[in-house]
Design a protein around this motif. Structure first.
Motif, PDB file in Angstrom:
ATOM      1  N   PRO A 111       0.824  -1.218   0.000  1.00  0.00           N
ATOM      2  CA  PRO A 111       0.000   0.000   0.000  1.00  0.00           C
ATOM      3  C   PRO A 111       0.849   1.254   0.000  1.00  0.00           C
ATOM      4  CG  PRO A 111      -0.844  -1.597   1.574  1.00  0.00           C
ATOM      5  CD  PRO A 111       0.488  -2.122   1.116  1.00  0.00           C
ATOM      6  N   PHE A 112       0.408   2.234  -0.807  1.00  0.00           N
ATOM      7  CA  PHE A 112       1.162   3.469  -0.954  1.00  0.00           C
ATOM      8  C   PHE A 112       0.299   4.707  -0.746  1.00  0.00           C
ATOM      9  CE2 PHE A 112       2.691   6.906  -3.807  1.00  0.00           C
ATOM     10  CZ  PHE A 112       3.920   7.153  -3.215  1.00  0.00           C
ATOM     11  N   LEU A 113      -0.895   4.730  -1.324  1.00  0.00           N
ATOM     12  CA  LEU A 113      -1.788   5.878  -1.207  1.00  0.00           C
ATOM     13  C   LEU A 113      -2.929   5.583  -0.250  1.00  0.00           C
ATOM     14  CD1 LEU A 113      -2.131   6.896  -4.951  1.00  0.00           C
ATOM     15  CD2 LEU A 113      -0.626   7.892  -3.233  1.00  0.00           C
ATOM     16  N   MET A 114      -3.336   6.617   0.473  1.00  0.00           N
ATOM     17  CA  MET A 114      -4.470   6.481   1.377  1.00  0.00           C
ATOM     18  C   MET A 114      -5.398   7.657   1.171  1.00  0.00           C
ATOM     19  SD  MET A 114      -2.601   5.277   4.903  1.00  0.00           S
ATOM     20  CE  MET A 114      -1.526   6.697   4.912  1.00  0.00           C
ATOM     21  N   GLY A 115      -6.674   7.464   1.474  1.00  0.00           N
ATOM     22  CA  GLY A 115      -7.617   8.565   1.446  1.00  0.00           C
ATOM     23  C   GLY A 115      -7.264   9.582   2.518  1.00  0.00           C
ATOM     24  N   ALA A 116      -7.793  10.783   2.403  1.00  0.00           N
ATOM     25  CA  ALA A 116      -7.427  11.866   3.323  1.00  0.00           C
ATOM     26  C   ALA A 116      -7.702  11.508   4.773  1.00  0.00           C
ATOM     27  CB  ALA A 116      -8.177  13.131   2.940  1.00  0.00           C
ATOM     28  N   ILE A 117      -8.869  10.947   5.042  1.00  0.00           N
ATOM     29  CA  ILE A 117      -9.217  10.606   6.426  1.00  0.00           C
ATOM     30  C   ILE A 117      -8.309   9.496   6.926  1.00  0.00           C
ATOM     31  CG2 ILE A 117     -10.997   9.673   7.932  1.00  0.00           C
ATOM     32  CD1 ILE A 117     -13.073  11.009   6.176  1.00  0.00           C
ATOM     33  N   GLN A 118      -8.103   8.473   6.072  1.00  0.00           N
ATOM     34  CA  GLN A 118      -7.261   7.357   6.478  1.00  0.00           C
ATOM     35  C   GLN A 118      -5.827   7.821   6.723  1.00  0.00           C
ATOM     36  OE1 GLN A 118      -9.341   7.227   3.859  1.00  0.00           O
ATOM     37  NE2 GLN A 118     -10.889   5.834   4.635  1.00  0.00           N
ATOM     38  N   ALA A 119      -5.361   8.798   5.934  1.00  0.00           N
ATOM     39  CA  ALA A 119      -3.997   9.288   6.110  1.00  0.00           C
ATOM     40  C   ALA A 119      -3.832   9.893   7.495  1.00  0.00           C
ATOM     41  CB  ALA A 119      -3.669  10.326   5.031  1.00  0.00           C
TER      42      ALA A 119
END
Length: 294
Positions: A111-119
């Motif tokens: 995994p590399f990218l996350m949604g804003a909330i998840q980040a």
């Protein structure tokens, strides 16, 4: 003389050399029951099966002359990314070039990218983007790594199922001529698929001081516009590992190292988008030609 693209490799075999009875046998077997000859075998686990319906690894051009004789031409064009995994050749090559080891540890689908909330919550399980592979050199207490992306080629045209219908009942001799028109769609594979991936991932990976390795085949590379290169590895952001195929032997092609290219992300975008814009005058001539005439 007619020319069309059809099956280059079927479940890892050079399709043009398969006997008719073997073609029928393979097409009547579910891909879920056929072992992929290219995927890595994990210790203690069964050999991985093909995950592509129909089992087509690559496309190849077929020519039919006036007498109806069919002949395959040129190298395969890779359509399944698992094709790049043959013999661990790519991992060894990338490891030697970027990490100083021919035996890097391989971590897949990280995994590399996350949604804003998840980040904000650092919730890795909700990642919305992944890197195909991360290669690591952890020898002697080191921790060097690089990212690795594979890009096969999509095709445009009618479905392979049209060819499969012929193959299931093919009496021979030789290979059947492709039933319908199709072609490798380098345009969709490059600007529409690969370029956004690089634009998303490379800036961050580069800021971290790491390199992005991209694996494509020679046909894909040759389809790109001229890409400006940098002379030294230290100045690049992307290393292109271009593979090709040895001539078919004993019914199989073999993956081989072809060449490497060092580029920046900006240079890569130029090569992927390709082409020189036409002049305003020429463009407007096309508009006028398509306007309804009184």
């Amino acid at each position: 003389m007619a020319s069309r693209y059809g099956t280059g490799e079927l479940y890892g075999f050079d399709f043009s050399t398969l006997p008719a009875e073997r073609i029928r046998e393979l097409l009547q077997t579910s891909h879920k029951n056929v072992v992929c000859p290219f995927k890595r075998v994990q210790p203690g686990k069964p050999a991985p099966k093909c995950n592509k319906k129909g089992g087509v690894c690559s496309l190849r051009q077929f020519v039919m002359d006036e007498s109806g004789r069919v002949e395959a031409k040129g190298e395969p064009v890779t359509t399944c990314p698992n094709r790049f995994l043959e013999g661990n050749l790519v991992a060894q090559w990338v490891g030697e070039t970027l990490l100083g080891t021919p035996k890097p540890e391989v971590i897949s689908q990280l995994p590399f990218l996350m949604g804003a909330i998840q980040a904000e919550e650092e919730a890795d399980q909700d990642a919305v983007g992944k890197i195909d592979e991360v290669l690591v050199n952890a020898e002697g207490g080191m921790f060097r790594w690089c990212a690795l992306e594979f890009q096969a080629v999509y095709f445009s045209g009618l479905s392979m199922e049209n060819d499969f219908k012929v193959m299931r009942e093919w009496p021979g001799p030789g290979a059947p001529f492709p039933a319908v028109q199709r072609r490798p769609d380098f345009r969709s594979s490059g600007p529409k698929r690969l370029m956004p991936q690089l634009q998303i991932k490379v800036p961050t990976i580069s800021r971290w001081g790491k390199k992005m390795a991209v694996v494509i085949d020679q046909a894909f590379w040759d389809s790109l516009s001229e890409m400006r290169e940098v002379k030294d590895l230290s100045n690049c952001e992307i290393v292109w590992f271009v593979v090709s195929f040895t001539p078919s032997k004993d019914g199989r092609f073999a993956l081989q190292r072809h060449e490497t290219h060092f580029t920046t992300l900006d240079n890569a975008v130029e090569g992927l988008t390709g082409g020189t814009p036409m002049s305003l005058d020429r463009f407007e001539q096309q508009i006028r030609a398509r306007l309804p005439h009184p």
